[in-house]
Design a protein around this motif. Sequence first.
Motif, mmCIF file in Angstrom:
data_model
loop_
_atom_site.group_PDB
_atom_site.id
_atom_site.type_symbol
_atom_site.label_atom_id
_atom_site.label_comp_id
_atom_site.label_asym_id
_atom_site.label_seq_id
_atom_site.Cartn_x
_atom_site.Cartn_y
_atom_site.Cartn_z
ATOM 1 N N TYR A 192 -8.437 52.388 18.729
ATOM 2 C CA TYR A 192 -8.600 54.105 19.491
ATOM 3 C C TYR A 192 -8.954 53.300 21.519
ATOM 4 O O TYR A 192 -8.805 54.116 22.464
ATOM 5 C CB TYR A 192 -10.253 54.479 19.383
ATOM 6 C CG TYR A 192 -10.837 55.285 20.892
ATOM 7 C CD1 TYR A 192 -10.685 56.938 20.882
ATOM 8 C CD2 TYR A 192 -12.035 55.312 21.460
ATOM 9 C CE1 TYR A 192 -11.334 58.508 20.907
ATOM 10 C CE2 TYR A 192 -11.975 55.916 22.626
ATOM 11 C CZ TYR A 192 -11.866 57.173 22.337
ATOM 12 O OH TYR A 192 -12.214 58.411 22.783
ATOM 13 N N THR A 201 -2.492 58.938 14.531
ATOM 14 C CA THR A 201 -3.857 58.655 13.349
ATOM 15 C C THR A 201 -3.868 57.409 12.585
ATOM 16 O O THR A 201 -2.273 57.569 12.491
ATOM 17 C CB THR A 201 -3.785 59.772 13.102
ATOM 18 O OG1 THR A 201 -3.069 60.216 11.845
ATOM 19 C CG2 THR A 201 -4.283 61.414 13.931
ATOM 20 N N LYS A 253 -10.305 59.121 11.997
ATOM 21 C CA LYS A 253 -8.865 59.368 12.761
ATOM 22 C C LYS A 253 -7.981 57.970 12.567
ATOM 23 O O LYS A 253 -6.878 58.628 12.273
ATOM 24 C CB LYS A 253 -9.817 59.326 14.113
ATOM 25 C CG LYS A 253 -7.902 60.172 14.689
ATOM 26 C CD LYS A 253 -7.769 60.493 16.438
ATOM 27 C CE LYS A 253 -6.624 60.499 16.583
ATOM 28 N NZ LYS A 253 -6.837 61.146 18.258
ATOM 29 N N HIS A 254 -8.989 56.856 13.188
ATOM 30 C CA HIS A 254 -7.688 55.466 13.024
ATOM 31 C C HIS A 254 -8.321 54.595 11.770
ATOM 32 O O HIS A 254 -7.223 54.817 10.758
ATOM 33 C CB HIS A 254 -7.729 54.768 14.594
ATOM 34 C CG HIS A 254 -7.192 55.616 15.138
ATOM 35 N ND1 HIS A 254 -8.049 55.903 16.148
ATOM 36 C CD2 HIS A 254 -6.356 55.874 15.456
ATOM 37 C CE1 HIS A 254 -7.591 57.221 17.550
ATOM 38 N NE2 HIS A 254 -6.005 56.788 16.712
ATOM 39 N N VAL A 257 -8.984 55.837 8.390
ATOM 40 C CA VAL A 257 -7.710 56.414 7.293
ATOM 41 C C VAL A 257 -6.011 55.731 6.761
ATOM 42 O O VAL A 257 -6.067 55.813 5.987
ATOM 43 C CB VAL A 257 -6.970 57.901 8.453
ATOM 44 C CG1 VAL A 257 -5.883 58.488 7.221
ATOM 45 C CG2 VAL A 257 -8.180 58.788 9.009
ATOM 46 N N HIS A 279 -8.619 62.902 4.187
ATOM 47 C CA HIS A 279 -9.376 62.255 5.894
ATOM 48 C C HIS A 279 -10.022 63.868 5.912
ATOM 49 O O HIS A 279 -9.724 64.583 7.232
ATOM 50 C CB HIS A 279 -8.548 62.405 6.049
ATOM 51 C CG HIS A 279 -7.129 61.126 5.604
ATOM 52 N ND1 HIS A 279 -7.163 60.215 5.455
ATOM 53 C CD2 HIS A 279 -6.050 61.045 4.936
ATOM 54 C CE1 HIS A 279 -6.539 59.070 4.194
ATOM 55 N NE2 HIS A 279 -5.632 59.937 4.639
ATOM 56 N N ILE A 282 -10.623 62.923 10.212
ATOM 57 C CA ILE A 282 -8.922 62.960 10.824
ATOM 58 C C ILE A 282 -8.913 64.228 12.065
ATOM 59 O O ILE A 282 -8.255 63.661 13.239
ATOM 60 C CB ILE A 282 -7.894 63.218 9.617
ATOM 61 C CG1 ILE A 282 -6.560 62.436 10.383
ATOM 62 C CG2 ILE A 282 -7.340 64.882 9.403
ATOM 63 C CD1 ILE A 282 -6.118 61.577 9.359
#
Length: 290
Positions: A192, A201, A253-254, A257, A279, A282
């Motif tokens: 991020y 993502t 999100k990252h 996932v 997810h 996400i």
Amino acid sequence: MKLLILTGMSGAGKNTAFKMFEDMGYYCVDNLPVQLLKSVVELADNGSFDKNIVVGIDVRSGNAMKLLPDILQEMDNDQKPFKILFLDAEDDVLIKRYKETRRNHPLSGRERIAAGIKEERESIGFLREEADYVIDTTHLLTRELKAELEKIFVDDAEYKSLFITIISFGFKYGIPEDADLVFDVRFLPNPYYDTELRPFTGNDQPIKDFVLKYDEAQIFLEKTTDLIKFLIPNYINEGKNQLVIAVGCTGGKHRSVCLADEIFEALNGDESYGLKIEHRDIGKDALRGK
């Protein structure tokens, strides 16, 4: 000629399942009075049906449900073949479904829905124990339930008693309430803070390359998948029907996932259980303009 008794918790998807069985070519009889079950079996023996049969029996039968254990025992003694499919779901999901449809639970009366669900579990608990198939629909979409039923009753595939859901999430949005196993991957560097990587993502290759280049990520995956593979057969032996594995990072999100995807791939292909991935968070940062 096959006879299937479809039962389970109200709100777990029995009506949907009946429609699916009709599409599969079954002759379906819903809300059959318990006292008529043996009559249906006799008709089937006499060749009165040219299709496989599904009969629905549940708490709508009222006090007659008390007769069912003896009737099933008599059918066993007479060597009348039948199977029982029990559809279940977690209580909070059942309550949510009832609120969405604005229908009353058949046993709640003037009480809260939760009271009706509790009474129902006590009333039909013996059927869940006797069931040949138990499908928990808590996390199943309609198409996923259809796929499970088709595997069992059309493709004649081996029944998978355990269904595993792998879910990625963000801790700032809360831990999934139904998680059985929770893994925190915030110990890994966060993409991020790289402005070029931020829009991607964990499903995208740049994030995968960033997260998986760290030895810690590889060690985590090795140890985690080894633990899960050890637990799965033991859960199956204990009769567990649903396993929710949650993988969390800060925003969902990252990192979570990416690693949830890797765990899914490591577990995919084993025919002893069902498997899906979600997810949850996400897209939430994008919705918040972050």
